[in-house]
Design a protein around this motif. Structure first.
Motif, PDB file in Angstrom:
ATOM      1  N   ILE A 160     -65.634  41.790 -55.967  1.00 24.24           N
ATOM      2  CA  ILE A 160     -66.295  40.912 -55.005  1.00 24.24           C
ATOM      3  C   ILE A 160     -65.272  40.324 -54.044  1.00 24.24           C
ATOM      4  O   ILE A 160     -65.469  40.324 -52.821  1.00 24.24           O
ATOM      5  CB  ILE A 160     -67.075  39.807 -55.738  1.00 24.24           C
ATOM      6  CG1 ILE A 160     -68.277  40.418 -56.472  1.00 24.24           C
ATOM      7  CG2 ILE A 160     -67.525  38.722 -54.771  1.00 24.24           C
ATOM      8  CD1 ILE A 160     -68.978  39.469 -57.417  1.00 24.24           C
ATOM      9  N   GLU A 161     -64.165  39.843 -54.585  1.00 21.69           N
ATOM     10  CA  GLU A 161     -63.113  39.269 -53.741  1.00 21.69           C
ATOM     11  C   GLU A 161     -62.547  40.318 -52.788  1.00 21.69           C
ATOM     12  O   GLU A 161     -62.258  40.015 -51.619  1.00 21.69           O
ATOM     13  CB  GLU A 161     -61.996  38.696 -54.616  1.00 21.69           C
ATOM     14  CG  GLU A 161     -60.957  37.898 -53.846  1.00 21.69           C
ATOM     15  CD  GLU A 161     -61.532  36.677 -53.151  1.00 21.69           C
ATOM     16  OE1 GLU A 161     -61.023  36.343 -52.058  1.00 21.69           O
ATOM     17  OE2 GLU A 161     -62.483  36.075 -53.668  1.00 21.69           O
ATOM     18  N   ALA A 162     -62.414  41.541 -53.277  1.00 24.21           N
ATOM     19  CA  ALA A 162     -61.863  42.608 -52.448  1.00 24.21           C
ATOM     20  C   ALA A 162     -62.797  43.004 -51.313  1.00 24.21           C
ATOM     21  O   ALA A 162     -62.368  43.650 -50.355  1.00 24.21           O
ATOM     22  CB  ALA A 162     -61.554  43.831 -53.317  1.00 24.21           C
ATOM     23  N   SER A 163     -64.065  42.621 -51.415  1.00 23.45           N
ATOM     24  CA  SER A 163     -65.021  42.977 -50.355  1.00 23.45           C
ATOM     25  C   SER A 163     -64.900  42.077 -49.135  1.00 23.45           C
ATOM     26  O   SER A 163     -65.400  42.420 -48.057  1.00 23.45           O
ATOM     27  CB  SER A 163     -66.458  42.880 -50.889  1.00 23.45           C
ATOM     28  OG  SER A 163     -66.871  41.518 -51.015  1.00 23.45           O
ATOM     29  N   VAL A 164     -64.252  40.928 -49.286  1.00 18.60           N
ATOM     30  CA  VAL A 164     -64.282  39.913 -48.235  1.00 18.60           C
ATOM     31  C   VAL A 164     -63.590  40.392 -46.958  1.00 18.60           C
ATOM     32  O   VAL A 164     -64.144  40.290 -45.859  1.00 18.60           O
ATOM     33  CB  VAL A 164     -63.667  38.598 -48.735  1.00 18.60           C
ATOM     34  CG1 VAL A 164     -63.512  37.608 -47.577  1.00 18.60           C
ATOM     35  CG2 VAL A 164     -64.538  37.986 -49.817  1.00 18.60           C
TER      36      VAL A 164
END
Length: 200
Positions: A160-164
């Protein structure tokens, strides 16, 4: 470029990825975020003049939502029914949104490989999103390539964090409009006759 993000989530505070995206976008200059569930309240009623004014003061309009039963949560449909009205978004005189850009920012529970012919969802995301594309076209807006994060049912916090960052790069990309990218490529070819000759 001024960007308006209309977020439709029934419980944004308990969301995983959509809350992260919403909070991130809320901190970006020239981006306005609006939580439609909060604004519309339990009755999902909107101040039409205020919502239309928000649309008119931005260049790129983004619908952000989790994919629910191959569509959007009810609050977004309620907003569309009330705000994208006859004489404003379509019909005689309904060209107020002409030339604005329209983009979808979506999360799905299922993995990417389930959204194609032969996958368990049978159709691609582009096929499922045709009603939104047609809405944009009817309102004389430019439909841009959506940003979709697949697989929320099993996504990790790191994913999820990597999607930002990719999400931010996508929604703010001035060349998502293919005509803008094409114009740049043509300028580059005109400035480099040898490259233009090699292409031909």
């Amino acid at each position: 470029m001024k960007i308006l993000v209309l977020t439709a989530h029934p419980n944004l505070e308990n969301s995983q990825i959509n809350k992260v995206w919403f909070d991130t976008l809320s901190s970006v200059p020239d981006v306005t975020t609006r939580n439609l569930t909060q604004i519309g309240g339990p009755t999902m009623r909107f101040d039409i003049a205020a919502e239309q004014a928000a649309l008119l003061s931005h260049d790129r309009i983004i619908f952000q939502f989790p994919f629910y039963w191959y569509s959007a949560p009810p609050v977004l449909k309620a907003w569309m029914d009330q705000v994208l009205s006859y004489g404003f978004a379509y019909g005689p005189g309904g060209d107020k949104l002409s030339g604005r850009e329209f983009l979808l920012l979506i999360s799905t529970g299922g993995p990417a490989d389930s959204y194609h012919a032969g996958g368990y969802n049978n159709f691609s995301m582009d096929e499922f999103l045709k009603p939104f594309q047609q809405t944009a076209l009817l309102a004389h807006m430019r439909y841009l390539r959506p940003f979709v994060f697949h697989g929320m049912a099993r996504a990790t916090g790191d994913e999820i964090e990597a999607s930002v960052l990719p999400m931010l790069q996508h929604v703010s990309d001035p060349e998502l409009d293919p005509t803008a990218k094409q114009a740049r490529l043509l300028r580059e070819l005109e400035a480099d006759p040898e490259k233009a000759a090699a292409v031909s």
